[in-house]
Design an enzyme around this catalytic site. Sequence first.
Site, PDB file in Angstrom:
ATOM      1  N   GLU A  73      14.430 -67.184 103.879  1.00 11.98           N
ATOM      2  CA  GLU A  73      13.880 -68.107 102.886  1.00 11.98           C
ATOM      3  C   GLU A  73      14.993 -68.527 101.931  1.00 11.98           C
ATOM      4  O   GLU A  73      15.839 -67.735 101.559  1.00 11.98           O
ATOM      5  CB  GLU A  73      12.725 -67.398 102.143  1.00 11.98           C
ATOM      6  CG  GLU A  73      12.328 -67.963 100.809  1.00 11.98           C
ATOM      7  CD  GLU A  73      11.754 -69.379 100.876  1.00 11.98           C
ATOM      8  OE1 GLU A  73      10.953 -69.670 101.770  1.00 11.98           O
ATOM      9  OE2 GLU A  73      12.138 -70.195 100.014  1.00 11.98           O
TER      10      GLU A  73
ATOM     11  N   ASP B  60       7.746 -71.953 109.758  1.00 10.76           N
ATOM     12  CA  ASP B  60       6.751 -72.610 108.895  1.00 10.76           C
ATOM     13  C   ASP B  60       7.502 -73.467 107.882  1.00 10.76           C
ATOM     14  O   ASP B  60       7.518 -73.176 106.686  1.00 10.76           O
ATOM     15  CB  ASP B  60       5.909 -71.532 108.192  1.00 10.76           C
ATOM     16  CG  ASP B  60       4.810 -72.134 107.345  1.00 10.76           C
ATOM     17  OD1 ASP B  60       4.569 -73.356 107.426  1.00 10.76           O
ATOM     18  OD2 ASP B  60       4.183 -71.379 106.569  1.00 10.76           O
TER      19      ASP B  60
ATOM     20  N   CYS C 126       3.067 -78.340 108.269  1.00  3.60           N
ATOM     21  CA  CYS C 126       2.204 -79.014 107.299  1.00  3.60           C
ATOM     22  C   CYS C 126       2.362 -80.526 107.420  1.00  3.60           C
ATOM     23  O   CYS C 126       1.821 -81.280 106.629  1.00  3.60           O
ATOM     24  CB  CYS C 126       2.495 -78.531 105.889  1.00  3.60           C
ATOM     25  SG  CYS C 126       4.213 -78.692 105.437  1.00  3.60           S
TER      26      CYS C 126
HETATM   27  N1  SAH Z   1       5.611 -69.173 105.345  1.00  7.64           N
HETATM   28  C1  SAH Z   1       5.390 -69.219 103.928  1.00  7.64           C
HETATM   29  C2  SAH Z   1       6.041 -70.410 103.221  1.00  7.64           C
HETATM   30  C3  SAH Z   1       5.967 -71.750 103.906  1.00  7.64           C
HETATM   31  S1  SAH Z   1       6.436 -73.130 102.902  1.00  7.64           S
HETATM   32  C4  SAH Z   1       3.905 -69.141 103.616  1.00  7.64           C
HETATM   33  O1  SAH Z   1       3.057 -69.356 104.473  1.00  7.64           O
HETATM   34  O2  SAH Z   1       3.555 -68.831 102.486  1.00  7.64           O
HETATM   35  C5  SAH Z   1       8.075 -73.448 103.354  1.00  7.64           C
HETATM   36  C6  SAH Z   1       9.108 -72.539 102.721  1.00  7.64           C
HETATM   37  O3  SAH Z   1      10.380 -72.903 103.234  1.00  7.64           O
HETATM   38  C7  SAH Z   1       9.222 -72.635 101.206  1.00  7.64           C
HETATM   39  O4  SAH Z   1       9.095 -71.340 100.671  1.00  7.64           O
HETATM   40  C8  SAH Z   1      10.640 -73.202 100.966  1.00  7.64           C
HETATM   41  O5  SAH Z   1      11.250 -72.676  99.815  1.00  7.64           O
HETATM   42  C9  SAH Z   1      11.364 -72.759 102.217  1.00  7.64           C
HETATM   43  N2  SAH Z   1      12.531 -73.548 102.664  1.00  7.64           N
HETATM   44  C10 SAH Z   1      12.758 -74.873 102.511  1.00  7.64           C
HETATM   45  N3  SAH Z   1      13.878 -75.242 103.169  1.00  7.64           N
HETATM   46  C11 SAH Z   1      14.383 -74.122 103.758  1.00  7.64           C
HETATM   47  C12 SAH Z   1      15.516 -73.858 104.593  1.00  7.64           C
HETATM   48  N4  SAH Z   1      16.356 -74.824 104.941  1.00  7.64           N
HETATM   49  N5  SAH Z   1      15.704 -72.595 105.032  1.00  7.64           N
HETATM   50  C13 SAH Z   1      14.836 -71.603 104.683  1.00  7.64           C
HETATM   51  N6  SAH Z   1      13.761 -71.797 103.899  1.00  7.64           N
HETATM   52  C14 SAH Z   1      13.526 -73.029 103.440  1.00  7.64           C
END
Ligand code: SAH
Length: 453
Positions: free
Chosen positions: A334, A383, A410
Site C-alpha cells: 500500500e 484492489d 471499483c
Molecule cells: N483493499 C483495500 C483498499 C482498496 S482502495 C480495501 O478494500 O479496503 C485502493 C488503495 O490503493 C488505497 O488505499 C490507495 O491508497 C492505494 N494505492 C493507490 N495507488 C497505489 C499504488 N500505486 N500502489 C499501492 N497502493 C496504491
Amino acid sequence: MKKNDRFVTEILDMSEDGAGIGRTDGYTWFIKDTVIGDRVEAGVMKMKKNYGFARMVRILEPSPFRIPERCPVARQCGGCQLQAMSYEEQLKFKERKIRNHLSRLGGIPEEEIPMEPVMGMEDPWRYRNKAQFPFGRNRNGEIVTGFYAGRTHSIIEQEDCLLGIEENKDILEIIRNFMKEYNIAPYDEAEHRGLVRHALIRKGFATGELMVCLVINGRNLPYREELTERLRKVPGMTSISLSLNMEKTNVIMGKEIVNLYGPGFITDYIGDVKYRISPLSFYQVNPVQTRKLYETALEFAGLEGGETVWDLYCGIGTISLFLAQKAGKVCGVEIVPQAIEDARQNARLNGMENVEFFVGKAEEVLPEQFETGHTRADVIVVDPPRKGCDEKCLETIVKMQPRRLVYISCDSATLGRDVNYLRKNGFEVKRVRGCDMFGWSTHVETVCLLQRT
Ligand code: SAH
C-alpha cells in the site's frame, strides 16, 4: 434542430454516468433526469456532430422503472444519479455496465462472459459509514454545509443525506452553531481564505464508534476545547481531530492530523476481523456489502491453507487479514504509510502473524521483491483505485504465474483495459460478479477471477 428547440423521444438506454439516451432520426441525445423506458419532451441544450445534450422538460409517459425521488435535492446534488430508478433496475444497469466494459474494452465475446448475478443490498438507504461535508456560505451569508453539485463546487445544502448515518445531522449542527457563535469562517475556495474546509464523519457500524475530523485551512482552531466538549456529548463519539490543509487544492484531507480527543482512531468489524481506522486511512464506505465483496474475493481465491498470497493496494489490510484466515502467508502492499501502520496494528489486534506489509507502489514493491528472489505467489489479489493497475504491476503478475488472480475493481472500464492485457498474456476470466456498494449512484464494484490458460 437548434438550441432550445423541443422534441419528443423515448429513453432507450442509459449512459454510464446515468443520463438517459434517446434517438431522433438516428441522432443520439443524452438527457439527464430521465429513466430507461420514459417517454419525454426534451429541450436542446448543446449539439455536436453525432450526438447532443438535452434537458428533460416533462415526462409524457413514465417508465415502469421510474420511482419518486426520496431526496429533495436528488437532481442538483452530485452524489446520486439514479434516484428516479427502481433499485432492481439499477442492479440491471450495473450488470450491463460491467458486461459492456468486459466485452468492449476487455475483448471477451459477450456470450462468453462468465457473469454471475450482481449482489444487491437488502436495504439501499443509510448504508454509508463515511461522509465529507464541505462548508461555505449561502447567498445570505449564512454558514452552510452539504454536498457539491454535479461537476461544480457549489454547495447544495443537505445535512441529512439519506445514504448517510442519522448522526451526521446532529454533528453538523453542532459544528455550524459553534462556528457561528465564535465567528469562525468557512473556507472560501476562490479566495483561499477562511478556516473550516470540510468535516469528515465516520462510524463503525459494528461498534457504533463515531469519528469527526475537521479539515482546516490553518494550524489551529480557536476555542477548540469548546467544540470538543460539545461533540463529545454525541452518543458513540470516540475520536475527534483536526486535519491541517493549507494548500490550494481539491484534495480534501491535509496530511497532518492533530488529535483533540480519543485514541486517534475508531474500530470496526467486517465478519470476525477487527479493524482500526484513522482519519487518513481508506476504508470501504459500505461495510455490509464489503463483507459480501470480501467473502466473494476469498471464495474466488480458492485457498486451501498453505498458499503465499499477495494483496496489492491493501489499504489498512482489510482484505489481507480476511485472506490470512485461510492462507499460509499474506503480503500486503500500500502506498499510504499511515494505512500500513494501521494494517500492522490490525494484524496485531487480531493476533495474526502470517502477514507482512510493505509501504510503496505496487508496481515497484512487487517487481523488487520478485526479481530479487524474495518471493513467489500462489494467489494474487489486486484492489486498485479507479485508474486501475500500472502496466509494470500487471507485467510482474504475469511473470509470477500465480494459480489465481482475483481482481477487485471499483471502475469496470479500467478493469476491462487490464483484463485485455492479462488475456493477451495467458490469463482467462473464469468468474465475474458485481457487488453494489453504492446504491443510487452509477458506480459498481466488480470481483473477477482470472486463471492461466
Ligand atoms: N483493499 C483495500 C483498499 C482498496 S482502495 C480495501 O478494500 O479496503 C485502493 C488503495 O490503493 C488505497 O488505499 C490507495 O491508497 C492505494 N494505492 C493507490 N495507488 C497505489 C499504488 N500505486 N500502489 C499501492 N497502493 C496504491
